[in-house]
Design a protein around this motif. Structure first.
Motif, PDB file in Angstrom:
ATOM      1  N   UNK A  14      69.553  66.735  23.829  1.00 26.39           N
ATOM      2  CA  UNK A  14      68.338  66.443  24.600  1.00 26.39           C
ATOM      3  C   UNK A  14      67.633  65.211  24.039  1.00 26.39           C
ATOM      4  N   UNK A  15      67.614  65.088  22.705  1.00 20.91           N
ATOM      5  CA  UNK A  15      67.007  63.916  22.089  1.00 20.91           C
ATOM      6  C   UNK A  15      67.717  62.634  22.455  1.00 20.91           C
ATOM      7  N   UNK A  16      69.054  62.675  22.514  1.00 19.29           N
ATOM      8  CA  UNK A  16      69.823  61.479  22.897  1.00 19.29           C
ATOM      9  C   UNK A  16      69.505  61.079  24.323  1.00 19.29           C
ATOM     10  N   UNK A  17      69.406  62.051  25.227  1.00 22.27           N
ATOM     11  CA  UNK A  17      69.083  61.717  26.618  1.00 22.27           C
ATOM     12  C   UNK A  17      67.736  60.993  26.702  1.00 22.27           C
ATOM     13  N   UNK A  18      66.759  61.465  25.947  1.00 22.61           N
ATOM     14  CA  UNK A  18      65.439  60.817  25.969  1.00 22.61           C
ATOM     15  C   UNK A  18      65.488  59.445  25.324  1.00 22.61           C
ATOM     16  N   UNK A  19      66.243  59.320  24.218  1.00 25.20           N
ATOM     17  CA  UNK A  19      66.323  58.034  23.526  1.00 25.20           C
ATOM     18  C   UNK A  19      66.987  56.973  24.393  1.00 25.20           C
ATOM     19  N   UNK A  20      67.991  57.347  25.156  1.00 26.41           N
ATOM     20  CA  UNK A  20      68.689  56.378  26.003  1.00 26.41           C
ATOM     21  C   UNK A  20      67.753  55.758  27.038  1.00 26.41           C
ATOM     22  N   UNK A  21      66.738  56.513  27.452  1.00 30.96           N
ATOM     23  CA  UNK A  21      65.791  55.985  28.436  1.00 30.96           C
ATOM     24  C   UNK A  21      64.933  54.864  27.863  1.00 30.96           C
ATOM     25  N   UNK A  22      64.912  54.728  26.531  1.00 29.63           N
ATOM     26  CA  UNK A  22      64.138  53.659  25.903  1.00 29.63           C
ATOM     27  C   UNK A  22      64.992  52.427  25.585  1.00 29.63           C
ATOM     28  N   UNK A  23      66.257  52.429  25.984  1.00 34.02           N
ATOM     29  CA  UNK A  23      67.174  51.336  25.678  1.00 34.02           C
ATOM     30  C   UNK A  23      67.734  50.766  26.971  1.00 34.02           C
ATOM     31  N   UNK A  24      67.209  49.610  27.356  1.00 38.30           N
ATOM     32  CA  UNK A  24      67.510  49.055  28.680  1.00 38.30           C
ATOM     33  C   UNK A  24      68.952  48.595  28.830  1.00 38.30           C
ATOM     34  N   UNK A  25      69.656  48.398  27.723  1.00 36.45           N
ATOM     35  CA  UNK A  25      71.046  47.938  27.812  1.00 36.45           C
ATOM     36  C   UNK A  25      72.045  49.086  27.836  1.00 36.45           C
ATOM     37  N   UNK A  26      71.553  50.314  27.941  1.00 33.77           N
ATOM     38  CA  UNK A  26      72.429  51.483  27.960  1.00 33.77           C
ATOM     39  C   UNK A  26      72.141  52.343  29.181  1.00 33.77           C
ATOM     40  N   UNK A  27      73.182  53.036  29.639  1.00 27.72           N
ATOM     41  CA  UNK A  27      72.998  53.991  30.729  1.00 27.72           C
ATOM     42  C   UNK A  27      73.755  55.274  30.396  1.00 27.72           C
ATOM     43  N   UNK A  28      73.169  56.391  30.763  1.00 25.79           N
ATOM     44  CA  UNK A  28      73.771  57.684  30.511  1.00 25.79           C
ATOM     45  C   UNK A  28      74.693  58.034  31.672  1.00 25.79           C
ATOM     46  N   UNK A  29      75.987  58.126  31.368  1.00 24.05           N
ATOM     47  CA  UNK A  29      76.967  58.429  32.403  1.00 24.05           C
ATOM     48  C   UNK A  29      77.049  59.923  32.686  1.00 24.05           C
ATOM     49  N   UNK A  30      76.652  60.747  31.718  1.00 26.49           N
ATOM     50  CA  UNK A  30      76.686  62.178  31.951  1.00 26.49           C
ATOM     51  C   UNK A  30      76.676  62.977  30.669  1.00 26.49           C
ATOM     52  N   UNK A  31      76.388  64.262  30.825  1.00 30.33           N
ATOM     53  CA  UNK A  31      76.411  65.226  29.736  1.00 30.33           C
ATOM     54  C   UNK A  31      77.656  66.094  29.912  1.00 30.33           C
ATOM     55  N   UNK A  32      78.432  66.250  28.845  1.00 31.16           N
ATOM     56  CA  UNK A  32      79.641  67.065  28.887  1.00 31.16           C
ATOM     57  C   UNK A  32      79.442  68.266  27.970  1.00 31.16           C
ATOM     58  N   UNK A  33      79.589  69.452  28.529  1.00 30.47           N
ATOM     59  CA  UNK A  33      79.257  70.668  27.802  1.00 30.47           C
ATOM     60  C   UNK A  33      80.343  71.720  27.975  1.00 30.47           C
TER      61      UNK A  33
END
Length: 323
Positions: A14-33
């Motif tokens: 969950x922390x990584x998902x939030x952190x990625x939103x603060x980095x404009x050069x990155x995009x979250x492709x998905x969560x694998x569980x």
């Protein structure tokens, strides 16, 4: 854009998902569980079965592994590094050389990049220990942790028969820290450096004094420390102890010419351990993607990564603004 996948979705994921939103050069492709995707409640990210990860081989630049060090990462990191560039936060210090060797072998064979043991300890504290002892070769390095929640010690409390729930805080001895910073030479024991404070909810009918004694004498956890035990209600535990703060200090005391005293101090005060750790992982994911682009395959640690690789800012701007 650096395309990132989150592997595992607990507090760190969950922390990584939030952190990625603060980095404009990155995009979250998905969560694998390993859980059924429909049961994974994200902050907006799509969830997929971990078993289908290999189907996304051409769609991902870096996988950030958010499992535990005890059983998940020793297996997952080498396995996933066969097909993807990876980041993990493996933190069993004594086993890091073995873990590195396993991942390095796979990464070189399959031409991928993996940065292991990333976070704040191991991680940022490791860097600061290296810098400090390299700069002050004549001296001593001390690491203090807390004040913060120790998840391992909290779990040990909850495993005691008669304990319904519990949480434990590790507290550094600030008097000792100040004496060291003043240049005092000290031969420190485990008990000298840290205190332990426990908040315990008893099961119905449990013997308070017997459980207190079982806690303070527990080998490998509390017997070598000054430990305070508070018995509280389940409501108080839920109300006052749900946050996950942590932090600590790396201190190097040394001397230079003619025994001139010098002190190097690095300190973290964290309201959320998993959110901060996640932010470190995301910064090193950027470095991982850059190493892969340069075809520098293999395993790495924070000790191997140039600081500029963590930043989205170009090198010329970094030299102009930060040097």
């Amino acid at each position: 854009m650096i395309r990132v996948a989150i592997i595992g979705y607990g507090n760190l994921g969950r922390g990584v998902e939030r952190a990625l939103k603060q980095n404009a050069d990155m995009e979250l492709a998905g969560v694998f569980s390993r859980r059924e995707p429909a049961t994974v409640q994200t902050d907006g990210a799509s969830a997929y079965p971990l078993a289908e990860l290999e189907d996304y081989k051409e769609k991902l630049d870096v996988c950030i592994l958010c499992g535990g060090s005890a059983t998940d990462l020793p297996i997952q990191t080498p396995a996933i590094t066969k097909n993807f560039n990876t980041i993990d936060s493996f933190d069993t210090h004594a086993k890091i050389p073995e873990h590195f060797a396993n991942v390095d072998r796979v990464a070189k064979e399959h031409q991928t990049v993996s940065i292991i043991s990333t976070g704040w300890d191991p991680g940022l504290f490791s860097l600061n220990r290296l810098y400090a002892q390299s700069i002050l070769p004549e001296g001593e390095t001390y690491t203090f942790w807390g004040k913060g929640v120790s998840q391992g010690h909290s779990d040990a409390l909850r495993r005691i028969v008669g304990v319904a729930d519990a949480i434990q805080y590790t507290i550094p001895n600030n008097d000792v820290i100040e004496k060291l910073k003043a240049g005092e030479k000290m031969n420190l024991t485990t008990r000298d450096k840290h205190l332990r404070e426990c908040f315990v909810v008893l099961a119905e009918g449990a013997d308070e004094e017997a459980i207190r004694q079982e806690i303070v004498t527990m080998p490998n956890y509390f017997d070598e420390y000054d430990t305070t035990v508070h018995f509280i209600s389940a409501e108080a535990l839920k109300r006052d102890h749900q946050a996950m703060p942590h932090g600590g200090t790396v201190l190097r005391t040394g001397t230079t010419h003619e025994k001139t005293k010098q002190v190097i101090e690095y300190n973290l005060q964290l309201e959320s351990n998993p959110e901060f750790t996640a932010s470190v992982l995301v910064a090193y994911a950027r470095a991982c993607a850059r190493l892969a682009k340069e075809k520098r395959y293999g395993a790495f640690t924070v000790l191997d990564i140039a600081p500029s690789y963590l930043s989205p800012i170009d090198d010329a701007t970094l030299r102009r603004e930060l040097l």
